[in-house]
Design a protein around this motif. Sequence first.
Motif, PDB file in Angstrom:
ATOM      1  N   GLY A   1       1.252  14.624  -1.780  1.00 41.13           N
ATOM      2  CA  GLY A   1       0.586  13.561  -1.040  1.00 41.13           C
ATOM      3  C   GLY A   1       1.112  13.474   0.386  1.00 41.13           C
ATOM      4  N   LEU A   2       0.407  12.720   1.197  1.00 34.63           N
ATOM      5  CA  LEU A   2       0.746  12.574   2.614  1.00 34.63           C
ATOM      6  C   LEU A   2       0.553  11.119   3.036  1.00 34.63           C
ATOM      7  N   ILE A   3       1.496  10.610   3.811  1.00 41.42           N
ATOM      8  CA  ILE A   3       1.314   9.331   4.510  1.00 41.42           C
ATOM      9  C   ILE A   3       1.615   9.589   5.973  1.00 41.42           C
ATOM     10  N   ALA A   4       0.626   9.397   6.834  1.00 44.22           N
ATOM     11  CA  ALA A   4       0.786   9.704   8.248  1.00 44.22           C
ATOM     12  C   ALA A   4       0.310   8.525   9.099  1.00 44.22           C
ATOM     13  N   CYS A   5       0.916   8.383  10.262  1.00 40.32           N
ATOM     14  CA  CYS A   5       0.585   7.277  11.176  1.00 40.32           C
ATOM     15  C   CYS A   5       0.021   7.810  12.482  1.00 40.32           C
ATOM     16  N   ILE A   6      -0.942   7.074  13.030  1.00 41.99           N
ATOM     17  CA  ILE A   6      -1.567   7.464  14.288  1.00 41.99           C
ATOM     18  C   ILE A   6      -2.071   6.207  14.993  1.00 41.99           C
ATOM     19  N   THR A   7      -2.285   6.287  16.292  1.00 41.67           N
ATOM     20  CA  THR A   7      -2.827   5.156  17.044  1.00 41.67           C
ATOM     21  C   THR A   7      -4.352   5.248  17.111  1.00 41.67           C
ATOM     22  N   PRO A   8      -5.036   4.123  17.338  1.00 44.26           N
ATOM     23  CA  PRO A   8      -6.513   4.151  17.410  1.00 44.26           C
ATOM     24  C   PRO A   8      -7.044   5.089  18.487  1.00 44.26           C
ATOM     25  N   SER A   9      -6.397   5.117  19.652  1.00 40.99           N
ATOM     26  CA  SER A   9      -6.903   5.968  20.736  1.00 40.99           C
ATOM     27  C   SER A   9      -6.826   7.442  20.370  1.00 40.99           C
ATOM     28  N   GLU A  10      -5.732   7.840  19.742  1.00 38.37           N
ATOM     29  CA  GLU A  10      -5.593   9.237  19.322  1.00 38.37           C
ATOM     30  C   GLU A  10      -6.589   9.573  18.221  1.00 38.37           C
ATOM     31  N   LEU A  11      -6.799   8.642  17.301  1.00 41.49           N
ATOM     32  CA  LEU A  11      -7.755   8.893  16.223  1.00 41.49           C
ATOM     33  C   LEU A  11      -9.166   8.998  16.783  1.00 41.49           C
ATOM     34  N   GLN A  12      -9.513   8.119  17.707  1.00 44.63           N
ATOM     35  CA  GLN A  12     -10.848   8.147  18.291  1.00 44.63           C
ATOM     36  C   GLN A  12     -11.121   9.488  18.961  1.00 44.63           C
TER      37      GLN A  12
ATOM     38  N   LEU B   1       0.821  -1.209   0.000  1.00 43.44           N
ATOM     39  CA  LEU B   1       0.000   0.000   0.000  1.00 43.44           C
ATOM     40  C   LEU B   1       0.855   1.258   0.000  1.00 43.44           C
ATOM     41  N   VAL B   2       1.917   1.256   0.783  1.00 46.67           N
ATOM     42  CA  VAL B   2       2.808   2.416   0.796  1.00 46.67           C
ATOM     43  C   VAL B   2       3.467   2.575  -0.571  1.00 46.67           C
ATOM     44  N   LYS B   3       3.918   1.467  -1.154  1.00 44.18           N
ATOM     45  CA  LYS B   3       4.547   1.523  -2.476  1.00 44.18           C
ATOM     46  C   LYS B   3       3.584   2.086  -3.515  1.00 44.18           C
ATOM     47  N   LEU B   4       2.361   1.563  -3.565  1.00 41.09           N
ATOM     48  CA  LEU B   4       1.393   2.035  -4.550  1.00 41.09           C
ATOM     49  C   LEU B   4       1.029   3.492  -4.329  1.00 41.09           C
ATOM     50  N   THR B   5       0.964   3.896  -3.072  1.00 43.29           N
ATOM     51  CA  THR B   5       0.683   5.297  -2.764  1.00 43.29           C
ATOM     52  C   THR B   5       1.768   6.208  -3.327  1.00 43.29           C
ATOM     53  N   LEU B   6       3.016   5.817  -3.178  1.00 47.70           N
ATOM     54  CA  LEU B   6       4.119   6.622  -3.701  1.00 47.70           C
ATOM     55  C   LEU B   6       4.096   6.653  -5.229  1.00 47.70           C
ATOM     56  N   TYR B   7       3.777   5.540  -5.846  1.00 41.81           N
ATOM     57  CA  TYR B   7       3.705   5.498  -7.311  1.00 41.81           C
ATOM     58  C   TYR B   7       2.529   6.319  -7.848  1.00 41.81           C
ATOM     59  N   SER B   8       1.523   6.562  -7.029  1.00 39.13           N
ATOM     60  CA  SER B   8       0.343   7.288  -7.502  1.00 39.13           C
ATOM     61  C   SER B   8       0.656   8.721  -7.920  1.00 39.13           C
ATOM     62  N   SER B   9       1.772   9.259  -7.458  1.00 35.46           N
ATOM     63  CA  SER B   9       2.126  10.633  -7.826  1.00 35.46           C
ATOM     64  C   SER B   9       2.689  10.723  -9.237  1.00 35.46           C
TER      65      SER B   9
ATOM     66  N   ILE C   1       0.972   9.350 -11.890  1.00 39.06           N
ATOM     67  CA  ILE C   1      -0.145   9.143 -12.811  1.00 39.06           C
ATOM     68  C   ILE C   1      -0.538  10.480 -13.426  1.00 39.06           C
ATOM     69  N   LYS C   2      -0.485  10.578 -14.707  1.00 36.89           N
ATOM     70  CA  LYS C   2      -0.804  11.822 -15.399  1.00 36.89           C
ATOM     71  C   LYS C   2      -2.307  12.063 -15.427  1.00 36.89           C
ATOM     72  N   GLY C   3      -2.687  13.300 -15.152  1.00 41.15           N
ATOM     73  CA  GLY C   3      -4.086  13.686 -15.285  1.00 41.15           C
ATOM     74  C   GLY C   3      -4.949  13.514 -14.060  1.00 41.15           C
ATOM     75  N   GLU C   4      -4.437  12.901 -12.999  1.00 39.12           N
ATOM     76  CA  GLU C   4      -5.213  12.750 -11.767  1.00 39.12           C
ATOM     77  C   GLU C   4      -5.118  14.036 -10.938  1.00 39.12           C
ATOM     78  N   GLU C   5      -6.165  14.310 -10.159  1.00 45.33           N
ATOM     79  CA  GLU C   5      -6.219  15.553  -9.386  1.00 45.33           C
ATOM     80  C   GLU C   5      -5.088  15.641  -8.362  1.00 45.33           C
ATOM     81  N   GLN C   6      -4.812  14.540  -7.713  1.00 43.67           N
ATOM     82  CA  GLN C   6      -3.754  14.498  -6.706  1.00 43.67           C
ATOM     83  C   GLN C   6      -3.364  13.045  -6.458  1.00 43.67           C
ATOM     84  N   PRO C   7      -2.185  12.825  -5.875  1.00 40.65           N
ATOM     85  CA  PRO C   7      -1.802  11.452  -5.540  1.00 40.65           C
ATOM     86  C   PRO C   7      -2.607  10.948  -4.343  1.00 40.65           C
ATOM     87  N   ILE C   8      -2.522   9.661  -4.110  1.00 39.51           N
ATOM     88  CA  ILE C   8      -3.167   9.061  -2.942  1.00 39.51           C
ATOM     89  C   ILE C   8      -2.461   9.543  -1.678  1.00 39.51           C
TER      90      ILE C   8
END
Length: 266
Positions: free
Chosen positions: A129-140, A10-18, A20-27
């Motif tokens: 694009g952004l890839i960020a990490c968080i714990t469930p308690s903080e997200l909740q 998933l991280v690899k595909l997210t980085l490759y998404s930038s 892709i020509k013509g898309e509004e923004q990367p994943i």
Amino acid sequence: MIKLSFLDELVKLTLYSSYIKGEEQPISLLICANAESAKSETLKKCVKLDKVLLLSDATAFEILKDHADDIIEDKVHHILIPDLIPMVSKRWETSSSFIAFLNMLIAEGIIESCTFALHRKFKKPVKCGLIACITPSELQDKRHRWVGQGFLSRLLPVSWSYSETTKVTIFNDILQREYRGEPVWGYKFPHKLMEVNLSSELAGKLLPYTYQFAQAEGIYGFRYQKHLQRLAMSSAVAFGRDTVLNEDIEKVIDLSKYLNLSFTAI
């Protein structure tokens, strides 16, 4: 790392998404799992990749002051934040302002900064694009507020939990010190953006998974469908193809079990 090949992919595909020509923004990804789940370790394997910026802590002002030019000049495609908590655990106004900044950074882009510390109009939108990490308690704790700000729908959520069997396996690996020498990644990204063809027929195969997510989250799911389609297109780009095949769609369908906040046990 044990049973985390889905996260690596998933991280690899997210980085490759930038690329892709013509898309509004990367994943963009929001990775949510308990502490000690190897979230940060996974992102740190990206440290030597081109056009990736790894940040341990920063404010909106610091990101614009230190990195806006690199983003504009196409030197940075994704910002990686192994631990989002220090950046969003400040007083409410500061935290809310930072999330609003990230909202603009990963969507329409930032045209102008009009703060006391930095007043500047940029020659083109500051967007990445952004890839960020968080714990469930903080997200909740922050989920309701972030939903209201539209932040969560702009990112593709990723979650998992460890089964008891997997915990035992991890402890055994620790006893054998198998954790040593985790390699950093060396992906070779395209030299330019790629036009990628995705037929509506293949894209339609992803709709049942979008509907399932949308129903669970109480949303329409339009952005989620775009996220899934971009993942499939990224898979094609990673293989150097300009056309999405059924195997790319099947890969996304297989990954979709983790593309939610249900914390699927592995």
